[in-house]
Motif scaffolding. Structure first.
Motif, mmCIF file in Angstrom:
data_model
loop_
_atom_site.group_PDB
_atom_site.id
_atom_site.type_symbol
_atom_site.label_atom_id
_atom_site.label_comp_id
_atom_site.label_asym_id
_atom_site.label_seq_id
_atom_site.Cartn_x
_atom_site.Cartn_y
_atom_site.Cartn_z
ATOM 1 N N ASP A 129 28.522 -17.113 -17.219
ATOM 2 C CA ASP A 129 28.962 -15.722 -17.344
ATOM 3 C C ASP A 129 28.383 -15.035 -18.577
ATOM 4 N N ASP A 130 27.339 -15.610 -19.167
ATOM 5 C CA ASP A 130 26.666 -15.092 -20.356
ATOM 6 C C ASP A 130 27.461 -15.261 -21.643
ATOM 7 N N THR A 131 28.554 -15.996 -21.610
ATOM 8 C CA THR A 131 29.242 -16.330 -22.851
ATOM 9 C C THR A 131 28.356 -17.259 -23.692
ATOM 10 N N VAL A 132 28.321 -16.997 -25.004
ATOM 11 C CA VAL A 132 27.573 -17.846 -25.923
ATOM 12 C C VAL A 132 28.539 -18.888 -26.482
ATOM 13 N N HIS A 133 28.232 -20.153 -26.271
ATOM 14 C CA HIS A 133 29.073 -21.250 -26.735
ATOM 15 C C HIS A 133 28.359 -21.988 -27.862
ATOM 16 N N VAL A 134 29.086 -22.271 -28.940
ATOM 17 C CA VAL A 134 28.541 -23.040 -30.057
ATOM 18 C C VAL A 134 29.502 -24.180 -30.369
ATOM 19 N N VAL A 135 28.960 -25.370 -30.525
ATOM 20 C CA VAL A 135 29.733 -26.519 -30.967
ATOM 21 C C VAL A 135 29.020 -27.113 -32.174
ATOM 22 N N TYR A 136 29.795 -27.587 -33.158
ATOM 23 C CA TYR A 136 29.174 -28.144 -34.356
ATOM 24 C C TYR A 136 30.061 -29.217 -34.972
ATOM 25 N N SER A 137 29.439 -30.087 -35.742
ATOM 26 C CA SER A 137 30.161 -31.110 -36.489
ATOM 27 C C SER A 137 30.107 -30.759 -37.974
ATOM 28 N N ALA A 138 31.127 -31.197 -38.709
ATOM 29 C CA ALA A 138 31.227 -30.853 -40.128
ATOM 30 C C ALA A 138 31.636 -32.082 -40.922
ATOM 31 N N ARG A 139 31.212 -32.107 -42.189
ATOM 32 C CA ARG A 139 31.598 -33.186 -43.094
ATOM 33 C C ARG A 139 32.082 -32.594 -44.405
ATOM 34 N N PRO A 140 33.258 -33.008 -44.905
ATOM 35 C CA PRO A 140 34.221 -33.798 -44.141
ATOM 36 C C PRO A 140 34.911 -32.913 -43.114
ATOM 37 N N GLY A 141 35.215 -33.458 -41.964
ATOM 38 C CA GLY A 141 35.845 -32.620 -40.963
ATOM 39 C C GLY A 141 35.755 -33.195 -39.574
ATOM 40 N N ASP A 142 35.736 -32.293 -38.600
ATOM 41 C CA ASP A 142 35.807 -32.662 -37.204
ATOM 42 C C ASP A 142 34.696 -31.974 -36.430
ATOM 43 N N VAL A 143 34.866 -31.949 -35.111
ATOM 44 C CA VAL A 143 33.979 -31.210 -34.217
ATOM 45 C C VAL A 143 34.685 -29.907 -33.855
ATOM 46 N N TYR A 144 33.964 -28.781 -33.957
ATOM 47 C CA TYR A 144 34.556 -27.462 -33.761
ATOM 48 C C TYR A 144 33.772 -26.658 -32.731
ATOM 49 N N TYR A 145 34.472 -25.661 -32.180
ATOM 50 C CA TYR A 145 33.885 -24.806 -31.143
ATOM 51 C C TYR A 145 34.184 -23.344 -31.456
ATOM 52 N N ARG A 146 33.239 -22.464 -31.148
ATOM 53 C CA ARG A 146 33.468 -21.020 -31.189
ATOM 54 C C ARG A 146 32.601 -20.367 -30.132
ATOM 55 N N SER A 147 32.947 -19.142 -29.748
ATOM 56 C CA SER A 147 32.233 -18.482 -28.657
ATOM 57 C C SER A 147 32.121 -16.987 -28.921
ATOM 58 N N SER A 148 31.223 -16.355 -28.168
ATOM 59 C CA SER A 148 31.042 -14.907 -28.230
ATOM 60 C C SER A 148 30.845 -14.379 -26.815
ATOM 61 N N HIS A 149 31.587 -13.324 -26.489
ATOM 62 C CA HIS A 149 31.474 -12.714 -25.160
ATOM 63 C C HIS A 149 30.625 -11.448 -25.177
ATOM 64 N N ASN A 150 30.051 -11.105 -26.332
ATOM 65 C CA ASN A 150 29.231 -9.887 -26.409
ATOM 66 C C ASN A 150 27.890 -10.195 -27.080
#
Length: 256
Positions: free
Chosen positions: A29-50
């Motif tokens: 649906d043209d949504t932009v999906h981003v996933v990333y890992s961080a230190r120290p930390g976890d795996v995270y997700y964010r998105s954009s619909h525009n």
């Protein structure tokens, strides 16, 4: 960018952590999906619909004990139903080695909530890639560290809920099915006919296997070799990246 000469100004992140690995994907649906890992930390997700103008807040996917493990490579794919699939590898702390496993989680609400992480593979599994074959087949592939040097695959036929037994993919004629050492993530793409294409970077060549609908992984074949004159590939810098164009053409960029 509408074209390669007209890029928008970069948008500064507000992560507040050291981002180690990241992947970006455009959904059906043209949504932009981003996933990333961080230190120290976890795996995270964010998105954009525009188209990347406004981004969602970070959503944490994993729940890692940072005293024991750290996330490393990440991978993302989206099914036709909109289910977001994320896979990642973890490594032991404090050294960041060896790898301790490959994990998978999914979301049905654009990243607001995530399923409990499922561990797909154990010690020394890393360099994960993921792809969804319509309508709901999820395929994971990964490599392993120097203790094993193998390539492995597993599939889910119910959109990531349960997983089939792990398969080892090797090159005939090499001892133990050894496909060569790599520090680069596996590469997995699917074409319009539903054929999966798996590219493996190694310390001696770039290797390829495919899986058609209803079939098994083909015996891997070498697709690129180092230049002549005795020069060898460097596993710390070599790598490849495939892309499907027009539904049935694969273009492969190789860095040696």
């Amino acid at each position: 960018a509408a074209n390669a000469q007209n890029w928008r100004a970069p948008i500064n992140g507000d992560w507040g952590m050291t981002v180690t690995k990241a992947r970006i994907l455009i959904g059906p649906d043209d949504t932009v999906h981003v996933v990333y890992s961080a230190r120290p930390g976890d795996v995270y997700y964010r998105s954009s619909h525009n188209h990347g103008v406004i981004w969602s807040i970070d959503q944490r996917i994993s729940d890692i004990d940072i005293r024991q493990s750290a996330p490393d490579d990440v991978a993302i794919s989206v099914s036709d139903s909109g289910r977001i699939h994320v896979a990642w590898a973890e490594s032991a702390m404090p050294e960041g080695y060896p790898p301790t496993g490959v994990f998978h989680s999914f979301s049905d609400d654009v990243g607001l909530s995530w399923s409990s992480a499922t561990q797909i593979a154990g010690d020394h599994a890393s360099r994960v890639a993921i792809a969804v074959r319509a309508p709901d087949e999820v395929h994971l592939v990964w490599g392993s560290s120097v203790q094993d040097r193998g390539r492995y695959a597993s599939a889910s036929l119910d959109n990531g809920v349960t997983w089939q037994p792990i398969e080892q993919i090797g090159i005939p004629g090499l001892v133990g099915g050894d496909t060569g050492l790599t520090v680069n993530p596996e590469q997995l793409v699917v074409d319009s006919a539903g054929t999966l294409h798996w590219f493996m970077a190694s310390d001696f060549a770039d290797v390829y296997s495919r899986r058609e609908k209803g079939g098994a992984w083909s015996a891997p074949v070498v697709v690129t070799l180092p230049p002549a004159g005795g020069w060898m590939k460097d596993p710390h810098f070599s790598g490849n990246k495939p892309v499907v164009v027009g539904g049935n053409q694969i273009h492969l960029i190789v860095r040696e």
